[in-house]
Design an enzyme around this catalytic site. Structure first.
Site, PDB file in Angstrom:
ATOM      1  N   GLU A  39       0.870  -1.406   0.255  1.00  0.00           N
ATOM      2  CA  GLU A  39      -0.232  -0.152  -0.220  1.00  0.00           C
ATOM      3  C   GLU A  39       1.293   1.525   0.165  1.00  0.00           C
ATOM      4  O   GLU A  39       0.523   2.548  -0.298  1.00  0.00           O
ATOM      5  CB  GLU A  39      -0.240  -0.243   0.980  1.00  0.00           C
ATOM      6  CG  GLU A  39      -1.915  -1.162   1.367  1.00  0.00           C
ATOM      7  CD  GLU A  39      -2.747  -1.364  -0.103  1.00  0.00           C
ATOM      8  OE1 GLU A  39      -3.057  -0.184  -0.591  1.00  0.00           O
ATOM      9  OE2 GLU A  39      -3.531  -1.679  -0.404  1.00  0.00           O
ATOM     10  N   TYR A 122      -6.909   6.736   3.327  1.00  0.00           N
ATOM     11  CA  TYR A 122      -6.919   6.025   3.002  1.00  0.00           C
ATOM     12  C   TYR A 122      -5.676   4.890   2.899  1.00  0.00           C
ATOM     13  O   TYR A 122      -6.189   3.326   3.440  1.00  0.00           O
ATOM     14  CB  TYR A 122      -5.778   6.320   1.646  1.00  0.00           C
ATOM     15  CG  TYR A 122      -6.341   4.972   0.617  1.00  0.00           C
ATOM     16  CD1 TYR A 122      -6.999   4.272  -0.295  1.00  0.00           C
ATOM     17  CD2 TYR A 122      -4.441   4.196   0.663  1.00  0.00           C
ATOM     18  CE1 TYR A 122      -6.397   3.467  -0.778  1.00  0.00           C
ATOM     19  CE2 TYR A 122      -3.934   3.458  -0.420  1.00  0.00           C
ATOM     20  CZ  TYR A 122      -5.251   2.799  -1.352  1.00  0.00           C
ATOM     21  OH  TYR A 122      -4.997   1.977  -1.384  1.00  0.00           O
ATOM     22  N   ASP A 140      -8.999   5.286  -2.592  1.00  0.00           N
ATOM     23  CA  ASP A 140      -8.649   6.638  -3.436  1.00  0.00           C
ATOM     24  C   ASP A 140      -8.750   6.988  -4.706  1.00  0.00           C
ATOM     25  O   ASP A 140      -9.868   6.708  -4.851  1.00  0.00           O
ATOM     26  CB  ASP A 140      -6.955   4.748  -3.827  1.00  0.00           C
ATOM     27  CG  ASP A 140      -7.660   3.865  -4.639  1.00  0.00           C
ATOM     28  OD1 ASP A 140      -8.942   3.940  -5.638  1.00  0.00           O
ATOM     29  OD2 ASP A 140      -7.036   3.291  -5.228  1.00  0.00           O
TER      30      ASP A 140
END
Length: 359
Positions: A39, A122, A140
């Protein structure tokens, strides 16, 4: 948004994902650290670019503990070429905090995980839902585009009020189970089907629910603030030679390209020649004198908010004792040594030229 719509949305999306999802290494693990690595790397970086870096990074640093034990120089070297180096610096700091606070166990609560450096809303939602199955939303760029078209959102998606509404929408669509697959599926659909230009509506499992598709507005959404012209700067750098060694300097730990090594120089001021700029920058930052020789290479490079042309010259050290005024460290190195240090993309192109043309 009624219950029937949400059920259809969830079912169609999950059925599509079960068949169409890409086989990515971070989807084959439940290790929270490795999901976290992915991520962080995927922030502002496409999957195809991140793949090789991810595999190398987790081999080099297979756990939070191993990352925390490493020096920042080693971490930046492993990150070299991936860009947005603040991600790597923050990730290293976060790993150190996780080791000191919880013995290397990645936190599984919103409060603890979102407090770590480099972890925004996020990233926290992605890691907590994908690694731990927590019922938290994600949003996102891909999902913003997907929602804008599905629900015909005509407000500017760069505005905080619009983003807040999109976060609420993402939360309201969450199923009771399959949180990992659901959030992954949203990102996957946005990345592979609901593309920025020419979305592949014929392949979309949600086409029958999409307001933009119904009204033929796919290419008009999302609405965003027009981009400002990207400024361009001329920058100089010197490959300063003393005997068989070159001078490299280390950028301060914070800010653009923080902690990376480079060939010293700086931005050209109005009315200044390239050679005069280079002499001035070296004098101001290092307190040494140089002789500027022939041009070695010019490199064009783009950053997030500006572009540069880097004009590089062969130089000779004349006199002076290095004083670290505009940089964090300095070293005299051979061409063979350069591979040990982490450099920005533009400087790596300079290194290629050095190896090709300079004895």
């Amino acid at each position: 948004m009624n219950t029937r719509f949400k059920k259809r949305f969830q079912t169609k999306l999950l059925e599509w994902y079960a068949v169409e999802k890409r086989n990515l290494p971070w989807r084959r693990t439940k290790d929270p650290y490795r999901i976290w690595v992915a991520e962080i790397m995927l922030q502002q970086t496409q999957v195809a670019t991140a793949l090789s870096y991810y595999n190398r990074f987790v081999r080099r640093f297979p756990s939070v503990r191993s990352l925390a034990r490493a020096s920042l120089d080693d971490v930046l070297k492993a990150w070299e070429g991936l860009g947005y180096y603040g991600r790597a610096r923050n990730f290293h700091r976060a790993a150190c905090m996780v080791v000191s606070r919880s013995g290397g166990k990645v936190p599984d609560t919103w409060e603890a995980f979102s407090s770590l450096p480099g972890v925004g809303r996020y990233t926290a939602g992605a890691v907590l839902s994908i690694a731990f199955g927590r019922r938290v939303p994600i949003l996102d760029g891909n999902i913003i585009r997907l929602f804008s078209r599905l629900f015909r959102i005509t407000e500017n998606t760069d505005l905080n009020a619009t983003r807040d509404g999109l976060w609420d929408m993402a939360a309201s669509l969450l199923p009771e189970k399959n949180l990992r697959d659901f959030n992954e599926a949203l990102m996957e659909l946005g990345a592979t089907v609901c593309q920025p230009r020419s979305p592949l509506c014929a392949r979309c499992p949600l086409a029958g629910l999409c307001e933009a598709k119904r009204l033929s507005l796919q290419n008009e959404l999302p609405v965003r603030t027009p981009r400002k012209p990207v400024p361009h700067f001329d920058v100089t750098a010197g490959v300063i030679r003393k005997g068989g060694r070159f001078l490299i300097t280390k950028r301060p730990p914070k800010g653009l390209l923080g902690g990376l090594w480079e060939f010293p120089g700086g931005k050209v001021e109005k009315g200044e020649t390239l050679e005069a700029c280079l002499k001035r920058e070296i004098r101001e930052e290092l307190k040494i004198s140089i002789r500027v020789g022939r041009p070695l290479v010019s490199v064009r490079h783009a950053y997030t908010h500006f572009k540069i042309t880097l004009h590089v010259f062969e130089c000779r050290f004349i006199r002076g004792k290095i004083r670290l005024i505009g940089c964090d460290d300095a070293a005299w190195v051979t061409a063979a040594d350069l591979g040990r240090y982490a450099f920005p993309g533009a400087d790596r192109k300079v290194i290629e030229q050095i190896k090709e043309t300079m004895p």
